[in-house]
Scaffold this motif. Structure first.
Motif, PDB file in Angstrom:
ATOM      1  N   ALA A  90      25.058  -8.381   1.189  1.00  0.00           N
ATOM      2  CA  ALA A  90      24.491  -9.689   1.528  1.00  0.00           C
ATOM      3  C   ALA A  90      25.545 -10.788   1.379  1.00  0.00           C
ATOM      4  O   ALA A  90      25.661 -11.673   2.217  1.00  0.00           O
ATOM      5  N   MET A  93      27.744 -10.756   4.316  1.00  0.00           N
ATOM      6  CA  MET A  93      27.081 -11.312   5.490  1.00  0.00           C
ATOM      7  C   MET A  93      27.072 -12.831   5.470  1.00  0.00           C
ATOM      8  O   MET A  93      27.220 -13.474   6.509  1.00  0.00           O
ATOM      9  N   ILE A  94      26.886 -13.388   4.288  1.00  0.00           N
ATOM     10  CA  ILE A  94      26.878 -14.847   4.184  1.00  0.00           C
ATOM     11  C   ILE A  94      28.243 -15.387   4.612  1.00  0.00           C
ATOM     12  O   ILE A  94      28.336 -16.369   5.326  1.00  0.00           O
ATOM     13  N   ASP A  97      28.392 -15.461   8.210  1.00  0.00           N
ATOM     14  CA  ASP A  97      27.300 -16.174   8.868  1.00  0.00           C
ATOM     15  C   ASP A  97      27.817 -17.358   9.697  1.00  0.00           C
ATOM     16  O   ASP A  97      28.493 -18.236   9.180  1.00  0.00           O
ATOM     17  N   THR A  99      26.335 -19.897  10.705  1.00  0.00           N
ATOM     18  CA  THR A  99      25.860 -21.185  10.185  1.00  0.00           C
ATOM     19  C   THR A  99      26.866 -21.738   9.177  1.00  0.00           C
ATOM     20  O   THR A  99      27.217 -22.912   9.200  1.00  0.00           O
TER      21      THR A  99
ATOM     22  N   ALA B  16      18.409 -12.726  -1.222  1.00  0.00           N
ATOM     23  CA  ALA B  16      19.636 -12.378  -0.513  1.00  0.00           C
ATOM     24  C   ALA B  16      19.650 -10.934   0.023  1.00  0.00           C
ATOM     25  O   ALA B  16      19.978 -10.696   1.171  1.00  0.00           O
ATOM     26  N   GLY B  20      19.653  -9.795   3.858  1.00  0.00           N
ATOM     27  CA  GLY B  20      20.777  -9.048   4.398  1.00  0.00           C
ATOM     28  C   GLY B  20      20.305  -7.839   5.197  1.00  0.00           C
ATOM     29  O   GLY B  20      20.855  -7.508   6.239  1.00  0.00           O
ATOM     30  N   ILE B  47      21.879 -14.852   8.032  1.00  0.00           N
ATOM     31  CA  ILE B  47      21.351 -14.534   6.693  1.00  0.00           C
ATOM     32  C   ILE B  47      21.026 -15.805   5.920  1.00  0.00           C
ATOM     33  O   ILE B  47      20.016 -15.886   5.212  1.00  0.00           O
ATOM     34  N   LEU B  48      21.848 -16.824   6.102  1.00  0.00           N
ATOM     35  CA  LEU B  48      21.592 -18.073   5.383  1.00  0.00           C
ATOM     36  C   LEU B  48      20.287 -18.699   5.851  1.00  0.00           C
ATOM     37  O   LEU B  48      19.477 -19.130   5.033  1.00  0.00           O
TER      38      LEU B  48
END
Lengths: 612, 90
Positions: A90, A93-94, A97, A99, B16, B20, B47-48
């Motif tokens: 995760a 992935m952030i 991202d 965004t 989170a 994910g 994801i955010l």
């Protein structure tokens, strides 16, 4: 975290601090403080010609951080397995991202900010958004973003994340204001023996990781990081939830012993798996596992249970669209076939109350716990009920199914349900299907069922007491209501008498009684239940080994005597005090963590603390 | 376009890790995927964005998918939700 010297203790002063037992075990060693830097970044405007450089810098930082997390992920996979490593998936992935990437790039390009300030500003504002949530759960989740934030800032500073000096040969105890999951996972276990932090609770990610890494830890110590000095001697008592700074000789001797005992107990607990749950005077107590997911099937035997005492079938139904007959057969068969010849108790659909499924429209009721739920819903939706029964009976190829009906409050409900079972069996036989034997039982969770227990017992093969609901209905206490949740007392004399009456009625008809609520896994309650004559205890798989250990250390005749005495007592406090007096020490000596870590322990732990 | 409502049945909601896992599925798709919770719409490939919805356990969320592989992606999302994101249920 700033550490101001004026708060510091005098050199070598002995201090005991009490916090939250985050991960069990004991450790002694030198203190190693880690400060999570208070990052102060100044807003910096950059000239147009530097924009491209800052963009490149930002992308480079992303790249470095990604590599670093990948390494940590790899270590986690090796140490703890892929599931635990998902959190880092995760994080990765952030970092990818769009965004985030575009948000930061636009701050650099349009607002002409430096890369470091742009990242600082963007990620901090995300953290703030999280922290502004009213739900405590969501607030706690901001730790993942904070973790990333620190990692990115570290990359800018080029200091890396090595917080332990490689040259340290001896094991140290890490003391910090707050620890991030990724810091924890990158620790070398030979170097770090335990940790202690100012913040955090039992359920925070770091505590969970510490338990799976078997690293003793105490959190929630408030100001430990400000109090200790580098090189102070420390004892961490992760079981009792306290630390001793600069312990004296007596402390050290005492904890050396505790550590020895702890290590021995850890080894024993594992060997416990092969041993039978028999009391010292030879009474066998069946230990079953409660499971909610089909995927938990493997855990049942691994943890030393001899079957399933409760599979909550409604979890198959928590989805959009009801599961088909075929899907149900597949799920039930998986559990039944894999565990045969061991008994598998499957409870028919128990919806309503606090569990809602979307397909059956359950309206907002004023009193959902006493509303249209469970067997009541099933008997009103016969198609749904019969499909489930049929799937269960078809899946019961090896004859190890125990069918459990929830929320029975009258004879009529039981008889109508039995009628449905009989009809479905008849139908299947007409289709040429051979139905092996199936045991039928009822949940005893409504006071009416206790009062009718002698009549119900004549119609079924077993009883299963659902302690949570039985306590709630007997005492008229909704434990989710904070104002009265302390009135939710499993050892209330009314509750214990209900259980006693149920057992007596069942045994008169020669059928067994199981308890499958939380009471079964509480060490003191489980002793009392055995004493009251309960034949089977069913609990989450990871509580089984501890429970087996307790059972193997007691005498059935003795707990029976204790139960007889308890039944004569008038109030909960007297009962609890009596039970603690009789068994608390036994349980502590056995090193039962679930007991030691629950709040009750505080009262008992006073004495060892004072001895220090 | 197809659209479906799914229930979040794990103990801690969409934090989170589950976020994910959702993006693991949506990220591979060429379709346009929107996640809707409590009236807020978000891009389900970020994801955010998914995390910021702060979806608590027990909630109902809607997925709108538009594109070639819409059915396949919806099926995978349904499976993920039904499996509780491989966590404890609540």
């Amino acid at each position: 975290m700033k550490t101001s010297t004026k708060n510091r203790i005098k050199a070598k002063e002995r201090i005991v601090l009490v916090g939250v037992p985050a991960s069990p075990g004991y450790a002694m060693g030198l203190c190693h403080t880690v400060s999570t830097r208070e990052v102060s970044i100044t807003e910096e405007n950059i000239p147009e010609e530097r924009v491209a450089t800052e963009e490149q810098y930002f992308l480079k930082i992303l790249n470095t951080t990604t590599k670093e997390i990948n390494q940590i992920k790899q270590v986690t996979v090796e140490k703890l397995g892929t599931e635990e490593a998902r959190i880092f998936e995760a994080h990765l992935m952030i970092l990818k991202d769009p965004t985030l990437v575009n948000g930061v790039l636009s701050l650099i390009q349009k607002e002409k900010k430096s890369a470091q300030w742009a990242v600082h500003f963007y990620v901090s504002s995300l953290i703030k958004q999280f922290e502004s949530h009213t739900s405590a759960l969501m607030k706690e989740r901001s730790i993942d973003l904070k973790d990333l934030y620190h990692r990115l800032m570290d990359a800018f500073d080029d200091t890396g994340t090595v917080i332990i000096d490689e040259s340290i040969k001896e094991g140290v105890i890490l003391v910090a204001h707050e620890l991030n999951p990724s810091t924890l996972i990158s620790l070398n276990k030979d170097q770090v023996l335990a940790f202690a932090t100012d913040s955090g609770g039992r359920t925070s990610h770091v505590s969970i990781l510490a338990r799976s890494m078997e690293l003793p830890a105490v959190s929630g110590l408030k100001n430990v990081s400000a109090l200790v000095r580098l090189g102070d001697n420390l004892i961490v008592d992760g079981t009792g939830g306290m630390i001793i700074i600069n312990p004296n000789e007596a402390d050290i001797k005492k904890y050396q012993e505790k550590l020895e005992v702890f290590k021995r107990q850890q080894r024993e607990l594992f060997t416990m798996r092969q041993l039978e749950p028999i009391t010292r005077d030879g009474k066998y107590v069946t230990l079953h596992a409660n499971i909610e997911l089909v995927s938990e099937t493997d855990k049942v035997l691994d943890y030393g249970a001899t079957g399933v005492g409760l599979y909550r079938s409604e979890f198959l139904f928590f989805r959009k669209g009801l599961p088909s007959f075929e899907e149900q057969v597949e799920a039930y068969s998986y559990i039944l076939d894999n565990l045969a010849p061991h008994a598998v108790t499957i409870r028919t659909l128990d919806v309503g109350g606090d569990k809602l499924i979307s397909e059956i429209s359950l309206s907002n009721e004023a009193n959902p716990f006493m509303g249209w739920r469970s067997i009541r819903v099933c008997l009103d939706h016969l198609e749904l009920f019969r499909t489930q029964l049929k799937a269960l009976l078809v899946a019961n190829k090896k004859g190890n199914l125990r069918l459990l009906l929830p929320m029975i409050s009258s004879m009529e409900e039981l008889l109508s349900s039995k009628e449905q079972v009989k009809n479905v069996i008849h139908e299947l036989e007409q289709e040429g299907f051979d139905c092996p034997k199936v045991e039928l039982g009822v949940m005893i969770e409504v006071p009416a069922a206790v009062i009718l227990a002698d009549k119900l017992a004549k119609e079924v093969d077993f009883f299963s007491i659902g302690s949570n609901d039985l306590i709630q209905f007997t005492l008229a206490v909704d434990r989710t209501n904070e104002k009265i949740s302390s009135m939710f007392q499993p050892h209330h004399p009314a509750v214990l008498n209900m259980i006693h009456k149920t057992v007596t009625a069942a045994h008169r008809e020669g059928i067994p009684v199981s308890v499958c609520g939380e009471m079964a896994s509480d060490p003191l309650s489980s002793l009392l239940l055995v004493g009251l004559g309960v034949d089977e205890l069913s609990m989450t798989p990871w509580s089984i080994m501890e429970c087996k250990k307790i059972i193997r250390s007691i005498n059935f005749e003795e707990v029976r005597e204790i139960a007889r005495n308890v039944l004569k007592m008038n109030d909960t406090d007297t009962i609890n005090a009596y039970l603690k007096k009789k068994y608390a020490q036994t349980i502590i000596d056995l090193g039962i963590f679930s007991y030691i870590s629950n709040s009750d322990f505080c009262e008992i732990s006073d004495s060892p603390l004072q001895q220090l | 376009m197809i659209s479906k409502k799914l229930i979040v049945t794990n103990k801690f909601g969409v934090h989170a890790r589950p976020a994910g896992m959702i993006v693991d599925i949506t990220g591979k798709s060429k379709s346009e995927i929107t996640i809707i919770f409590d009236g807020q719409k978000a891009n389900a490939k970020s994801i955010l964005n998914v995390m910021m919805l702060a979806i608590p356990p027990g909630s109902e969320v809607q997925f709108d998918i538009k594109g070639e592989d819409e059915n396949e992606i919806m099926e995978q999302l349904e499976k993920l939700f039904n499996e509780n994101f491989h966590e404890e249920s609540y």
